[in-house]
Design an enzyme around this catalytic site. Structure first.
Site, PDB file in Angstrom:
ATOM      1  N   ARG A  24      67.400  15.847  36.762  1.00 39.85           N
ATOM      2  CA  ARG A  24      67.158  15.225  38.062  1.00 39.85           C
ATOM      3  C   ARG A  24      67.409  13.735  37.948  1.00 39.85           C
ATOM      4  O   ARG A  24      67.004  13.103  36.966  1.00 39.85           O
ATOM      5  CB  ARG A  24      65.690  15.386  38.485  1.00 39.85           C
ATOM      6  CG  ARG A  24      65.290  16.739  38.910  1.00 39.85           C
ATOM      7  CD  ARG A  24      65.687  17.075  40.312  1.00 39.85           C
ATOM      8  NE  ARG A  24      65.078  16.234  41.336  1.00 39.85           N
ATOM      9  CZ  ARG A  24      65.468  16.227  42.607  1.00 39.85           C
ATOM     10  NH1 ARG A  24      66.470  16.970  42.984  1.00 39.85           N
ATOM     11  NH2 ARG A  24      64.877  15.455  43.494  1.00 39.85           N
ATOM     12  N   GLN A  65      73.647  17.653  16.856  1.00 39.07           N
ATOM     13  CA  GLN A  65      73.384  16.216  16.653  1.00 39.07           C
ATOM     14  C   GLN A  65      72.241  15.731  17.544  1.00 39.07           C
ATOM     15  O   GLN A  65      71.431  14.906  17.122  1.00 39.07           O
ATOM     16  CB  GLN A  65      74.655  15.391  16.933  1.00 39.07           C
ATOM     17  CG  GLN A  65      75.773  15.643  15.958  1.00 39.07           C
ATOM     18  CD  GLN A  65      75.332  15.435  14.520  1.00 39.07           C
ATOM     19  OE1 GLN A  65      74.665  14.454  14.196  1.00 39.07           O
ATOM     20  NE2 GLN A  65      75.680  16.374  13.657  1.00 39.07           N
ATOM     21  N   ARG A  92      63.230  12.746  47.568  1.00 33.90           N
ATOM     22  CA  ARG A  92      63.267  12.383  46.148  1.00 33.90           C
ATOM     23  C   ARG A  92      62.057  11.514  45.798  1.00 33.90           C
ATOM     24  O   ARG A  92      61.432  11.668  44.753  1.00 33.90           O
ATOM     25  CB  ARG A  92      64.564  11.601  45.900  1.00 33.90           C
ATOM     26  CG  ARG A  92      65.113  11.715  44.520  1.00 33.90           C
ATOM     27  CD  ARG A  92      66.474  11.111  44.444  1.00 33.90           C
ATOM     28  NE  ARG A  92      67.529  12.073  44.672  1.00 33.90           N
ATOM     29  CZ  ARG A  92      67.961  12.950  43.770  1.00 33.90           C
ATOM     30  NH1 ARG A  92      67.439  12.987  42.574  1.00 33.90           N
ATOM     31  NH2 ARG A  92      68.918  13.795  44.043  1.00 33.90           N
ATOM     32  N   HIS A 105      71.576  12.260  26.015  1.00 36.42           N
ATOM     33  CA  HIS A 105      72.745  12.595  26.830  1.00 36.42           C
ATOM     34  C   HIS A 105      73.877  13.104  25.929  1.00 36.42           C
ATOM     35  O   HIS A 105      74.166  12.494  24.898  1.00 36.42           O
ATOM     36  CB  HIS A 105      73.217  11.358  27.611  1.00 36.42           C
ATOM     37  CG  HIS A 105      74.431  11.636  28.450  1.00 36.42           C
ATOM     38  ND1 HIS A 105      74.354  12.329  29.645  1.00 36.42           N
ATOM     39  CD2 HIS A 105      75.738  11.340  28.260  1.00 36.42           C
ATOM     40  CE1 HIS A 105      75.577  12.446  30.149  1.00 36.42           C
ATOM     41  NE2 HIS A 105      76.435  11.866  29.343  1.00 36.42           N
ATOM     42  N   SER A 120      65.841  23.312  24.007  1.00 32.21           N
ATOM     43  CA  SER A 120      66.117  23.212  22.572  1.00 32.21           C
ATOM     44  C   SER A 120      65.813  21.805  22.038  1.00 32.21           C
ATOM     45  O   SER A 120      65.385  21.656  20.892  1.00 32.21           O
ATOM     46  CB  SER A 120      67.562  23.617  22.259  1.00 32.21           C
ATOM     47  OG  SER A 120      68.479  22.686  22.756  1.00 32.21           O
TER      48      SER A 120
HETATM   49  C1  GRF Z   1      71.339  18.761  26.386  1.00 35.42           C
HETATM   50  O1  GRF Z   1      72.680  18.814  26.006  1.00 35.42           O
HETATM   51  C2  GRF Z   1      71.003  17.418  26.961  1.00 35.42           C
HETATM   52  O2  GRF Z   1      71.636  16.376  26.342  1.00 35.42           O
HETATM   53  C3  GRF Z   1      71.517  17.578  28.364  1.00 35.42           C
HETATM   54  O3  GRF Z   1      71.180  18.880  28.735  1.00 35.42           O
HETATM   55  C4  GRF Z   1      71.064  19.681  27.558  1.00 35.42           C
HETATM   56  C5  GRF Z   1      69.677  20.233  27.535  1.00 35.42           C
HETATM   57  O4  GRF Z   1      69.507  21.175  26.516  1.00 35.42           O
HETATM   58  N1  GRF Z   1      71.029  16.554  29.237  1.00 35.42           N
HETATM   59  P1  GRF Z   1      68.048  21.683  26.125  1.00 35.42           P
HETATM   60  O5  GRF Z   1      67.335  22.059  27.403  1.00 35.42           O
HETATM   61  O6  GRF Z   1      67.344  20.577  25.409  1.00 35.42           O
HETATM   62  O7  GRF Z   1      68.296  22.869  25.258  1.00 35.42           O
END
Ligand code: GRF
Length: 219
Positions: free
Chosen positions: A104, A186, A78, A122, A22
């Site tokens: 990751r 947001q 990794r 984040h 998204s």
């Molecule tokens: C988001 O909340 C992002 O901040 C977190 O994982 C989610 C990913 O959502 N790290 P999407 O794949 O962008 O819908």
């Protein structure tokens, strides 16, 4: 005769994903609505996923963005994964690499290679609640304000100079899903906005854990 040649992409963007996509969708929609390709010479030129089943891959394909799938389970270490990831990215010579739900942890060597060009979104108000399950942990802690952060990536997980943040209220009747949805809304606004700021040189990572903003930049 009209000149139909499009403007050269001088600011290629590579997006790394793992899941739903998204945030990728929000970035592509904004880039298109604001004509980033024409206005900024910026374009999402590739999407790389570490999961073959990521819905984000469909989002990319719908926007005709080339996709790469590097399944991390197939790598011995990794470092080996990050090495191929870096080579895949470098093919596009990106100005910016965006972690949009990329789940990751990256090696310090990888992070150093892209210092100042690697940004992450984040779902918390960093430095509070780094790591996973932020909405659950926010509810458990009884915190009344939560939110989202876009930041440059540093060696530590979910750390590095903060570019933008947005706060949301936590309501007494919130559950994980309702809170996640409020924060995600947001994120979708914040990420494209922050990417644009970086592309336009309004902010820069100066690696001391702080951010330089436009009026502090010396060219
Ligand atoms: C988001 O909340 C992002 O901040 C977190 O994982 C989610 C990913 O959502 N790290 P999407 O794949 O962008 O819908």
């Amino acid at each position: 005769m009209t000149n139909s040649a499009s403007k050269p992409v001088i600011k290629p963007i590579v997006v790394l994903v793992s899941g739903r996509g998204s945030n990728l969708q929000a970035l592509l929609t904004t880039a298109s609505a604001q004509q980033w390709e024409f206005e900024l010479g910026a374009k999402v030129v590739a999407v790389v996923s570490n999961r073959a089943d990521a819905q984000a891959l469909d989002v990319a394909r719908m926007h005709d963005v080339p996709v790469h799938i590097l399944e991390h389970e197939r790598f011995d270490s990794r470092a080996a994964f990050d090495d191929l990831l870096a080579r895949t990215i470098d093919f596009y010579e990106p100005q910016l690499i965006v972690l949009a739900g990329f789940m990751r942890v990256l090696t310090p060597a990888f992070v150093r290679r892209y210092v100042g060009r690697l940004i992450n979104v984040h779902p918390s108000l960093l430095p509070s609640f780094p790591g996973l399950a932020t909405h659950r942990r926010v509810l458990d802690a009884g915190v009344r304000t939560h939110g989202a952060t876009v930041h440059f990536v540093s060696d530590a997980v979910d750390a590095g100079p903060i570019i933008a943040q947005a706060a949301v209220a936590v309501f007494p009747d919130d559950d994980e899903a309702s809170l996640a949805a409020r924060v995600l809304q947001q994120e979708h606004r914040l990420l494209p906005q922050a990417v644009r700021q970086v592309l336009e040189g309004q902010v820069r990572d100066e690696r001391q854990g702080k951010l330089l903003v436009a009026n502090e930049l010396h060219s």
